[in-house]
Scaffold this active site. Structure first.
Site, PDB file in Angstrom:
ATOM      1  N   SER A 123      33.217  40.753  52.311  1.00 16.61           N
ATOM      2  CA  SER A 123      33.425  39.694  51.321  1.00 16.61           C
ATOM      3  C   SER A 123      33.081  38.323  51.886  1.00 16.61           C
ATOM      4  CB  SER A 123      34.888  39.678  50.861  1.00 16.61           C
ATOM      5  OG  SER A 123      35.755  39.422  51.958  1.00 16.61           O
ATOM      6  N   HIS A 144      29.992  44.814  47.164  1.00 16.35           N
ATOM      7  CA  HIS A 144      31.285  44.144  47.274  1.00 16.35           C
ATOM      8  C   HIS A 144      32.171  44.516  46.093  1.00 16.35           C
ATOM      9  CE1 HIS A 144      33.835  40.263  47.222  1.00 16.35           C
ATOM     10  NE2 HIS A 144      34.414  41.189  47.958  1.00 16.35           N
ATOM     11  N   GLU A 156      29.703  43.275  43.184  1.00 17.79           N
ATOM     12  CA  GLU A 156      28.589  42.399  43.521  1.00 17.79           C
ATOM     13  C   GLU A 156      27.608  43.192  44.378  1.00 17.79           C
ATOM     14  OE1 GLU A 156      30.457  37.923  43.682  1.00 17.79           O
ATOM     15  OE2 GLU A 156      30.858  39.232  45.389  1.00 17.79           O
ATOM     16  N   ASN A 194      33.366  34.381  45.323  1.00 17.87           N
ATOM     17  CA  ASN A 194      34.049  33.583  46.350  1.00 17.87           C
ATOM     18  C   ASN A 194      33.394  32.235  46.589  1.00 17.87           C
ATOM     19  OD1 ASN A 194      36.271  35.179  46.978  1.00 17.87           O
ATOM     20  ND2 ASN A 194      35.083  36.478  48.346  1.00 17.87           N
TER      21      ASN A 194
END
Length: 504
Positions: A123, A144, A156, A194
């Protein structure tokens, strides 16, 4: 390339919570699954834990007993990497250490077939850097998943600098065949979620650090006005303050300490004190047995004004005019070029958060952005010490007459929801312009990955393409550090025309 055939074995290396979740997803989809962990006995323990979760799925009637038995028969712990040789896909979910991951994949490359797809669930690390240790990095991708992997739909699919398009496509189609919603993105710090989500935490912490409001009030405004499922303080307590701060630091360092991603000193102190959230019993909030949750600041009842004068249509808050009329309060309308305010009987003004502060004007109360003013149950107001008591009371009474709880916060530019949404839009537009992902995939990622009520581009279309840039421009005037400077991409986005729009 198409999705992996269900007869193809899938391996998961690393059997913590995430590894077990990914293995369960592949298993329920129909693949034979191998579990491997370097720690002796861990793979067997993980297999038993996954079996217990399959039992619960049967109890909830999400699997039949026959499907559970077939899945258990397909699940096999492995004693070493050599037992993964026949796998068509290996997903890694081990320690977030570049050296550890590179060493693992070098070992796997010596074992698996030449066309085996290799994937990392990292991540925070660079997919390109992990894959750089391989002889054939073209077959290496990021997959991800979000925790808990069996429940959250988003994946992802991250292409490193050397990733072959065909292998990225296979990863994407396989995730979709597993019932997930994949989004494609380039290998940049934080990927999509993120990266774009940083302001949700950062701006809440900034308001707190400036003494604008306490955590309970900020969380309540984000939920009850902004439409977010959880506030930033309660969410980071759930995630773990150390985990959330680590991701923030990783993104900040990876962007060469870009001021837009600056970590929070208040959160640093929380981590240093060992108050990591629910897992330690204390974070921003006390999670001990019997602990009472602090209440958000809510204003005492006030009398509503007899009327308001609307100068302009209030822009993104225009639906307030109908609500005011429905509450039995007279609305007197006056045509004003660029007018976006309400004038109260005492002469004070009520203005939608625009990035400025009350101290810059005479007798102004700001009100915060809401996702939906009709559905919102709370609205935040802000004012400076020079704002008249009558204006504050009339503004408070007005929103209370609309059935809203009112939280009065400090004179904070951009308030809470408005500054948060503006910065999220800016980072999203910047990411799309730099080829990280498409606008559609960014919206999908933010809605499914972190449960935002709207994707950033959906929000921007609702608010107006120039709204976020205008608010950030004002905040940048007050704080010229660069934190709030709108990106060049946002400027271009605001100025660009779409088919059917007039040329500016």
């Amino acid at each position: 390339m198409t999705a992996l055939d269900l007869s193809s074995p899938v391996a998961v290396v690393g059997t913590g919570t995430m590894g077990q979740g990914i293995a369960q997803v592949a298993l329920v989809a129909g693949h034979p699954v191998r579990l491997y962990d370097a720690a002796p006995g861990r793979a067997r323990q993980a297999a038993d834990a996954i079996g217990a979760r399959l039992d619960r799925l049967v109890e909830k009637e999400r699997l039949t007993a026959a499907e559970r038995d077939a899945a258990r028969a397909r699940l096999r712990p492995a004693d070493g990497p050599a037992q993964l040789a026949d796998c068509a896909l290996v997903v890694e979910a081990v320690l977030e250490s570049l050296d550890v991951k590179q060493e693992l994949f070098r070992a796997l490359e010596d074992v698996v077939s030449d066309d085996c797809l290799l994937a990392t669930n990292t991540s925070s690390l660079s997919v390109t850097a992990i894959g750089g240790a391989l002889r054939a990095p073209g077959r290496f991708v990021g997959l991800h998943f979000f925790n808990p992997a069996p429940l959250l739909p988003l994946v992802e699919v991250v292409s490193g600098f050397a990733t072959d398009v065909a292998y990225a496509t296979r990863a994407y189609e396989t995730a979709r065949a597993w019932g997930k919603t994949p989004v494609a993105c380039a290998d940049t710090p934080g990927f999509i979620v993120n990266r774009v989500a940083r302001p949700f935490y950062a701006e809440a912490f900034a308001v707190y650090e400036s003494q604008g409001a306490d955590p309970a009030t900020i969380d309540a405004v984000l939920r009850e006005s902004g439409g977010f499922r959880m506030g930033a303080f309660e969410l980071t307590d759930l995630i773990g303050q150390d985990v959330n701060e680590s991701v923030t630091h990783s993104v900040w360092r990876s962007f060469f300490q870009d001021v837009r991603f600056t970590p929070s000193l208040a959160q640093r102190r929380l981590v240093e004190s060992g108050r990591l959230g629910r897992k330690t019993g204390h974070g921003w909030y006390d999670h001990g047995d019997g602990a009472e949750r602090p209440e958000p600041h809510t204003a005492e009842p006030a009398e509503p004004p007899a009327y308001v004068v609307a100068e302009g249509d209030l822009g993104p808050a225009s639906e307030l005019l109908a609500l005011i009329r429905e509450a039995g309060i007279e609305v007197r309308e006056e045509a004003e070029d660029n007018g976006t305010r309400l004038v109260l009987p005492g002469g004070g003004q009520l203005v939608l958060a625009d990035g400025q502060t009350s101290v810059e004007f005479r007798d102004v109360v700001y009100f915060d952005l809401a996702l939906d003013y009709r559905a919102a149950t709370r609205v935040a107001l802000s004012h400076c010490q020079d704002t008249s008591a009558r204006t504050v009371a009339e503004a408070t009474g007005l929103f209370q007459a609309l059935g809203k709880k009112v939280s009065v916060i400090g004179d904070v530019p951009g308030m809470i929801v408005a500054r948060t949404v503006a910065r999220i839009i800016d980072l999203a537009v910047d990411a799309a312009a730099k080829g990280v992902a498409t606008e559609e995939d960014i919206d999908t990622a933010m809605r499914l990955g972190v449960n935002y009520p709207l994707g950033p581009f959906e929000w921007s279309r609702r608010l107006g393409r120039g709204w976020a840039g205008a608010l950030l421009d004002e905040m940048h005037e007050i704080d010229p550090s660069g934190r709030y400077a709108p990106s060049l991409a946002l400027y271009r986005y605001a100025c660009a025309t779409r088919k059917g729009e007039d040329t500016p």
